[in-house]
Each structure stands twice: as structure tokens, then as C-alpha cells.
Design an enzyme around this catalytic site. Sequence first.
Site, PDB file in Angstrom:
ATOM      1  N   GLU A  81       0.801  -1.157   0.071  1.00 61.19           N
ATOM      2  CA  GLU A  81       0.016  -0.032  -0.128  1.00 61.19           C
ATOM      3  C   GLU A  81       0.876   1.086   0.198  1.00 61.19           C
ATOM      4  O   GLU A  81       0.245   2.421   0.095  1.00 61.19           O
ATOM      5  CB  GLU A  81      -0.996   0.078   1.096  1.00 61.19           C
ATOM      6  CG  GLU A  81      -0.080   0.290   2.453  1.00 61.19           C
ATOM      7  CD  GLU A  81       0.613  -0.866   3.125  1.00 61.19           C
ATOM      8  OE1 GLU A  81       1.375  -0.188   3.882  1.00 61.19           O
ATOM      9  OE2 GLU A  81       0.531  -1.727   2.696  1.00 61.19           O
ATOM     10  N   ASP A 108      13.617  30.432 -25.881  1.00 61.45           N
ATOM     11  CA  ASP A 108      13.369  31.872 -26.542  1.00 61.45           C
ATOM     12  C   ASP A 108      15.171  32.490 -26.148  1.00 61.45           C
ATOM     13  O   ASP A 108      15.518  32.068 -25.306  1.00 61.45           O
ATOM     14  CB  ASP A 108      12.273  32.689 -25.823  1.00 61.45           C
ATOM     15  CG  ASP A 108      12.166  34.258 -26.720  1.00 61.45           C
ATOM     16  OD1 ASP A 108      12.749  34.399 -27.775  1.00 61.45           O
ATOM     17  OD2 ASP A 108      11.439  34.978 -25.860  1.00 61.45           O
ATOM     18  N   ASP A 140       7.286   2.665   6.040  1.00 59.33           N
ATOM     19  CA  ASP A 140       6.648   3.858   5.479  1.00 59.33           C
ATOM     20  C   ASP A 140       7.626   5.246   5.713  1.00 59.33           C
ATOM     21  O   ASP A 140       7.734   5.893   4.424  1.00 59.33           O
ATOM     22  CB  ASP A 140       5.545   4.247   6.309  1.00 59.33           C
ATOM     23  CG  ASP A 140       4.446   3.319   5.933  1.00 59.33           C
ATOM     24  OD1 ASP A 140       4.729   2.574   4.933  1.00 59.33           O
ATOM     25  OD2 ASP A 140       3.218   3.080   6.560  1.00 59.33           O
TER      26      ASP A 140
END
Length: 835
Positions: free
Chosen positions: A271, A313, A676
Amino acid sequence: MTIPDAASEPPDPPGLSSAEAALRLERNGPNRLPQPDRRNGLRIALGVVREPMLLLLLAAAGLYLLLGDPREASVLLASVGLVIGLTVIQEYRSERALQALRDLSSPRARVLRDGDVRVVSSQELVVGDVVAVAEGDRVPADARVLDDYDLMLDESMLTGESMPVRRQAGPAADVETNRIHAGTLVVRGHGMAEVVATGSATAMGRIGDQLRFQRSPPTPMQLEIRRAVVLFATLGLLVSGLMTGLYVAIHGGWLQGLLAGVTLAMANIPEEFPVVLTVFLALGGWRMARRRALVRRAPAIEALGSVTILCTDKTGTLTENRMSLAEWVTEDGAAPPDRLSSPSQHRLLEIADRACPDRPFDPMELAIRAAATGLGPSSVRVRIHEYPFGKDLLATTHVWEDPYSPELLIASKGAPETIAALCRLSPERTDAVLQAVERMAGRGLRVIAVAVAAWPPGPVALPSTPRDFHFEWLGLLGFVDPLRGGVADAIGQARTAGVRVIMLTGDHVATARAIAAQAGMDRCDSVALGADLERLDDAAVMRCIQDTDVFARVKPEHKLRLVEALKRAGEVVAMTGDGVNDAPALMASHVGVAMGGRGTDVAREAASIVLLDDDFVTVVRAIRQGRVVYDNIVRAIRYILAVHVPITGLALLPLLFGAAPMLMPLHVVFLELIIDPASTLVFEREPAAPGVMRRPPRPPSQRLLDMRTLFGSLGVGLAVFAAVVAVYVLGRSAALPTSQLAALCFTALISGNLGLVALNCRRGDRRWTWRSNPAFWTIVACALGTLVLITRIPSLGIWFRFSPPPVAGSLLAFLAPLAGLVLIEAATRVLRRRR
């Protein structure tokens, strides 16, 4: 068009003071359209609870209660709170980063404050402010027109009407003709308007109320991640169901079997994938914004790593866009700006100033206005009409009325060849003018020409085009725009990174060549004209692109054709632009880069990235940062894939031996407290590899989860699992109690986990340093400190069903996975050197 009476001209609008504007802003709130509801801490927490991992934890806690083990259930519930807290913090950081990007990307407005024109965020506008709008701008708020010059707007996004409508100053009650609305586009002319409604009170705001809960569709990368999560989750649930059945068949006891199956499901479901993608892209975009590159669309970060062609440019991007008058050429010859000696030079500068707006923004017009301040007071004149600059006529012409003169004064400035045509110069004189322009441009000057004409006053209508005036040639003005600092180095970095730089400019050929040479561009001697592209077919255009890196006198339609040709050739194109007509080319390119300072709102909306400083160096930095973000996402994905292999294996291993499970839900929770943060904190903070800008661009066909990444990560995970198996087998052969064996296997799992983090952080050409990533060492210290506590202190280990194993066994369990990873890395380096 007849000449209006000078007395009917509206006075300059006064605007508000800064103090009054601040009071109104505090009282009425910002000029912000209704936003999609932000996720606060409670909403984030509710979203986290719906995650599969948390649902499985709650299911495991319920099973422990059914088994009569409230202590385990309470520990798991406490773990649920800890995981929720950690995830909420990570998600909140991501939400804050996204909100910071929204604030940065808000449109800007030119507003009259304290008598001066200032550029502010449109959110700071209040009712009563006087704003300037011009061609290419999005109207920032509902406003009443006070002063206009041929003002035309596209209101199709509000009314559905495709034709532009005219808006002009008039009575306040006449809302049909003098009201302009937020979000509409100025397609011609310019004007001043007084704000009458902001935020939700605008016509656009009322529509926005209906869109507050709309969400952007997922990006291709997000869809790829979702597919991977669904695939692995499906496989994990199938395997966990199989494990539940096998456990019941071997040991009996449905509740224990369900608990084992839940543990395996928790170990299998990756997950972390969507969390990684959300956090990395949000924080990556935020980091790029801190480096003055605002990412408006997340897929641009992925595309930056694949850019092979960068079309840029010149003015304001390669150069500073701060013009100063360097030279003028009249019938009396050339002279520097500090030598204003002849009447013809005085006349040249005066007429050039007359061809500028009252409050100029163009750098050359600002330079003209600064030089003209030394001319002294001029005669009282009133501007009564303006012919704007257009792609079919590269000149600006203003009509002035003098109450003390019998004729109108017509002042015009623009491209030398255009002014020469307006003056109807002979071919010989035109050639002489163009040769002078060539010499000036060869010195890096940007050159414009100036002309003057007269027109009889009274009821005589003005012509529809300046071509009908009889202009007198006055001379040339040369401006210098120095190269930005760091541009040459940035072009060198782009070249080393395999990114080819192509300059597209509307300037003269010689000016383009001079700036390209100063910037160190390749093949700067060969310059192609935009007009040449119109005469070439597609095959010839491609041959021209292959041989040319500098294009001069390029119009927006030429940019679009070049971008399309490069895309057909298989190149990944990034292009810079700033005008309304650049929007199609910006959208056609893979990565459109708009100028945040001098660009129009339309260009910024069409672009994927907005440069907040209009600096070419920032483009190259954005490419570098985009590569870093993508590399770190790949590292996190590799780690997540690899780390789930030994966790899943250890959940299954005891079943194969007919023994008690080694992993319980609490153990998986502890592992998640490492996985995590490592996924979202350590890898996101990884610095760029030394060779990130010395390698070619990533192929656009390369998948985030390709077979090499998948099998390579699973292979490394199997190596760690092999070390865990060795520890398990040795522990069983030594007849260790289950609690000690579980502690040893868990030690090996934690060691392998940290080793996988280090391996993915230091993969490739990275050097190991102690200060590279403090977050890594923080996680290592916390993980090892907690591991020692729960495996060596019985009163703490009992919560994990651990008892202190032999010290020698603990050292072996800790070193075995690290040794395996070191051998794999050494073998990988040997194979890489051989290749």
C-alpha cells in the site's frame, strides 16, 4: 473612425492606496475562486483508516479479542494509532506542499496602487482597485472599464459565444458594454478597469461553487501504480487465503488460521506505492518551485527526465531582458546614447517615446522612456488612437493630437524592414538601412526603426491600417540585452546531459548569432529564418532542424511547426514561450515552459511548468530536479518490492516446517514503521547522483515498473529472505525456543530491511557519506535502538513474544542479510564494469 474630442478622454484613474487595499483585503478576504475542499487532519485520518493495512490491523485486533488475548489486541490498537499519526503527518506535509503550489500558481495582475503600477498576485485584488489589462491577459476580477484602446475579449468560457466582444468605457449602469469578467481573455487592445467584484462574488466564482468537489483525473503514472497495487494485493489475498486453509489443515483452529492469513495479507499488500507517488510528486514539485520552476502538471516531472530537445527563446530567457539604449543612427551618423548633439537625434528619441504607452512594460520601451526623460518638457499632446503590434505588421503606431498644431502626429516604431516598407524607401536606401542593421546586430544589439507622419485633423477618418500614412524615416535605435549569468554553463550542462538546445527568437539573424556565440551554443554560425520554413515541406524542415540550432525571425506558428516536426522525429521536446500565440506550441510540446515574469496568463495556463524568474538556467535546473525526483521514485519502488519478499517469506516459512508462526500482526506493524518513513522520507530526500546530468535522457518508453525493475527487486528481496531462512534453519537445528527463534528471525528481517534502504540509496555511482541523508541515519538509529530493547529486555520483548536469544546468534542474524547484500552489490559492480 472619427477623431474623438480630447475633452472626452477619461482622466487617469486614481486607484487605491496600499493601506486601504490591505484593509479591504482583510475585511472581504482574498480574490480567490472557490477551491476544492482541502483535506484537514480529520479528513486525512479518515482516509487513512480506510487503507487496507489499517483495516487488516483492526481485523487482527478483533481476532485477538475472540481468542481471549486482550493484551495483544490493545497493543495492536495502540499501533493503529501510531501508524495513523505517522501517515497523517506525511499526508499533511504533502497537502501543505500542494497548497503552496496553488498559491504560487495564482495569476498576477497589474494594479494601480499609490499612483504606481505594481504587479501583484490576483488574490490581493480588492473592490475599488484599478487594474491594467492587455492583449493576452486573463481578467483577474469582475471590473468596470474606465479607459480602453480597442479592447476586445473572448468570453466563450462564460457565454459559449465564440466571437470576441468589444468592451469600452461608458456609464456605470451600462453593464453590457463596460463590464469585463474574471477569467475571460483579452484578445486585442488594452485598458484600465475598476474592480467591482472578487472571489465568489464574480460570475466565474458563482460557477466555481458548483465545481468545488471536482477532482483532477489520475495521471498515467498514478494509474500504473494503482494497477500494480491491485495486482499485488490480489495475489497477496489469494496467498493469504491459501495459507489460512493450510494452517487449518495442519494445525487446526480457524481463528489462529485467520490470524495467520491476516498477517500474510499485511505483509503482501504494497500500500506504500500510492503514498510514495503522491508525496514524491507533491514535494518534488514544491522543491522545484523553491528553485523558481513552478510545476503546474505532475506528469511534467516524469517527462523532464526524457527531454531530448530544449527549444528556448532568447530575450529574457538567455538574456537579462533589461534593455538599455546603446546606440542610435540618424542622417547625421551613429552616436552613443550619452551624446545627444543634433536635432535629428533629438527628434528620433522624441518620436520613439511617442510610440510607447503611458505606462510601458516592454524592456525596450522602458529604455526609451528612461532616455527620453532628459529631453525636457514636450508639447501638450493627447493620444487619440493606437495601432497595435501584430503578426502581419511588426510595428506599433500611436496617433497624437496637439491643440497648438494644425496636424495630427503619427509616431511609429518597429522592425526595421517593416518601418522601411511603411516609409516606402527606395530599394537602394532599404539595402543601406538593412546593412546598418546587420552591423549593429552583429555586435549583439537589438535594433528597431522609428518613423513619423502627419494627418489632417477634423472630421477626416483615420485609416484602418498604418500603411496608409506617409511616413518619414527618422533612424535606428540599438539596444543591448546582456547574456544572463550562468547561461553558458547551463547550456554546457544540457549538452553533457544529452539535451540539445535550439534557440528560437524573433530577433535579427546577426543578433541571434551573436547571442548564440556568447552562450556557447553548437553550430551558431548557421542561422535559419522563420520565413524559410514557410517555403519548405516537412522533409526539408527536418533536414533544416538537423543542421541548425539557431532560428531567427521566428513567429509563433513557426514554433508550432518546429515542435510538431521534432515530435514526429521521435524527440521529447520542451519549449519555452510567453505570448498568446505561443499557447498551441506550448501545449503541443511534451513539456511546455512559460515565462512567469513577462509571459501572458494564457501562456502560463497552457504550459506544464512556469519559470518564476524567466531564466534559462532555471530550465536546466528543472530538468536536473525532474531526473532526481524520478530516480528517487524508482528507488522507493525497488525498495518496497524487495522488502515485502522476506516479510512474506517469513510469514510462510514456519508453515512449511509445520511450526508455529514467526510473524504476528504487531511485528508487521513494527516493520511498517520502518518501511513507510523510509519510502516517503529517506528516498524523497536523497540528493542527486553525481552523474545525473552526465547521462542521456531516459527513453520515453521506459516503464516505471518494467520487468528489469520488478525481477531485480524481487531477486534482491529473495537474497535477504535466503539469509532469514539460514538464520531460521540454524536456530531450529540448535533447538532454540520459539520465542528466541522469533527474535533472531525478526533481527535478520530488520537488518535486511535497513540494508535494502542503504542499497537503494547508494546504488550506482553514488558515494557513501555520513551526511548525505540525515533521515536515513535517524531511521537506522531508531530501528536499531528499538530492536535492542525488544530483543534484549524480557519485560519489553514479551509484548512481541520474544525472549533474549544468544548474543552470538543475534550478531549472526544481524550480519547475515547485510553480508548477502554486500555480495550482491559487489557482483553487480563487477558485471557493470565488464559491460
